[in-house]
Design an enzyme around this catalytic site. Structure first.
Site, PDB file in Angstrom:
ATOM      1  N   SER A   9       0.821  -1.206   0.000  1.00 29.07           N
ATOM      2  CA  SER A   9       0.000   0.000   0.000  1.00 29.07           C
ATOM      3  C   SER A   9       0.852   1.253   0.000  1.00 29.07           C
ATOM      4  CB  SER A   9      -0.922   0.005   1.221  1.00 29.07           C
ATOM      5  OG  SER A   9      -1.618   1.231   1.294  1.00 29.07           O
ATOM      6  N   ASP A  36      -4.618   4.065  -1.832  1.00 33.09           N
ATOM      7  CA  ASP A  36      -5.793   4.469  -1.058  1.00 33.09           C
ATOM      8  C   ASP A  36      -6.059   5.966  -1.233  1.00 33.09           C
ATOM      9  OD1 ASP A  36      -6.524   2.003   0.318  1.00 33.09           O
ATOM     10  OD2 ASP A  36      -4.618   2.214   1.376  1.00 33.09           O
ATOM     11  N   MET A  69     -11.735   5.554  -0.927  1.00 37.94           N
ATOM     12  CA  MET A  69     -12.425   5.692   0.355  1.00 37.94           C
ATOM     13  C   MET A  69     -13.052   7.081   0.387  1.00 37.94           C
ATOM     14  SD  MET A  69      -9.631   4.154   3.014  1.00 37.94           S
ATOM     15  CE  MET A  69      -8.693   2.679   2.668  1.00 37.94           C
ATOM     16  N   GLY A 145      -3.170   3.962   8.465  1.00 32.17           N
ATOM     17  CA  GLY A 145      -2.325   2.782   8.439  1.00 32.17           C
ATOM     18  C   GLY A 145      -1.903   2.375   9.836  1.00 32.17           C
TER      19      GLY A 145
END
Length: 217
Positions: A9, A36, A69, A145
């Site tokens: 990620s 993300d 998101m 995270g």
């Protein structure tokens, strides 16, 4: 051995040296690069937007797995496609007309993924599971995270695996949040196909070695 994929990620990368970190992923055994996008509304954090994804796409040799998101992700399908993304993930919780969004993503030339927050039951996907290329199960609450793994994700993964197999589908299962060697092994055993790992990879002393270990669970 089960064939599964590792998707580091980008959220945990060093943004001052982003090209260096992407090139490290290029040279590693990672399969995808997970990105993300957070809007500060759907989740309590803001990450990066399309200019960064586009820039990363010019350097990355790995397929881009873009996870939105955000509220109203359907408004940005073209923008995501224009970055060269391979997979576009949208949250079930953010899409009032999910079937329409899934097919708009496919019509834009991308694979379509649907993400479920930790509290959202997999049974809500019963009428669309055959139409999606991947389901992403969040094993932490989305937004930040380095969070603690939610144990319920193991059983949830197993239930989703049974649902997919019962229908004879090829839908992939991706897990994001708190993935390390121990949780990763258990998730793979439960039926996961793709593991997203952020801080566990990028904060390691030797990220390529960690990726190699994740690929050898």
């Amino acid at each position: 051995m089960k064939d599964y994929k590792i998707a580091p990620s980008l959220l945990s990368a060093d943004f001052l040296h982003l090209q260096r970190d992407v090139e490290m992923i290029n040279a590693s055994e990672a399969d995808w690069l997970h990105l993300d996008v957070m809007d500060g509304v759907f989740v309590p954090n803001i990450s990066f937007g399309f200019p960064v994804i586009e820039a990363v796409g010019k350097v990355s040799l790995k397929p881009l797995d873009v996870h939105l998101m955000i509220v109203e992700p359907q408004k940005f399908i073209k923008e995501v496609a224009d970055t060269g993304a391979w997979m576009m993930n949208v949250h079930y919780e953010a899409c009032q007309h999910l079937h329409r969004v899934v097919y708009a993503i496919k019509d834009a030339g991308m694979k379509a993924g649907v993400t479920l927050n930790p509290h959202t039951p997999i049974e809500l996907l019963a009428d669309i599971i055959a139409d999606v290329d991947m389901v992403l199960l969040m094993s932490v609450n989305p937004g930040f995270g380095a969070q603690k793994f939610i144990e319920h994700a193991i059983e949830k993964t197993a239930r989703l695996r049974r649902m997919i197999d019962a229908e004879g589908l090829q839908t992939l299962i991706e897990i994001d949040g708190g993935v390390n060697l121990e949780t990763g092994r258990r998730l793979i055993e439960a039926g996961a196909d793709v593991l997203v790992a952020g801080s566990f990879v990028f904060k390691a002393n030797d990220p390529p070695a960690i990726i190699k270990q994740l690929k050898s669970l």
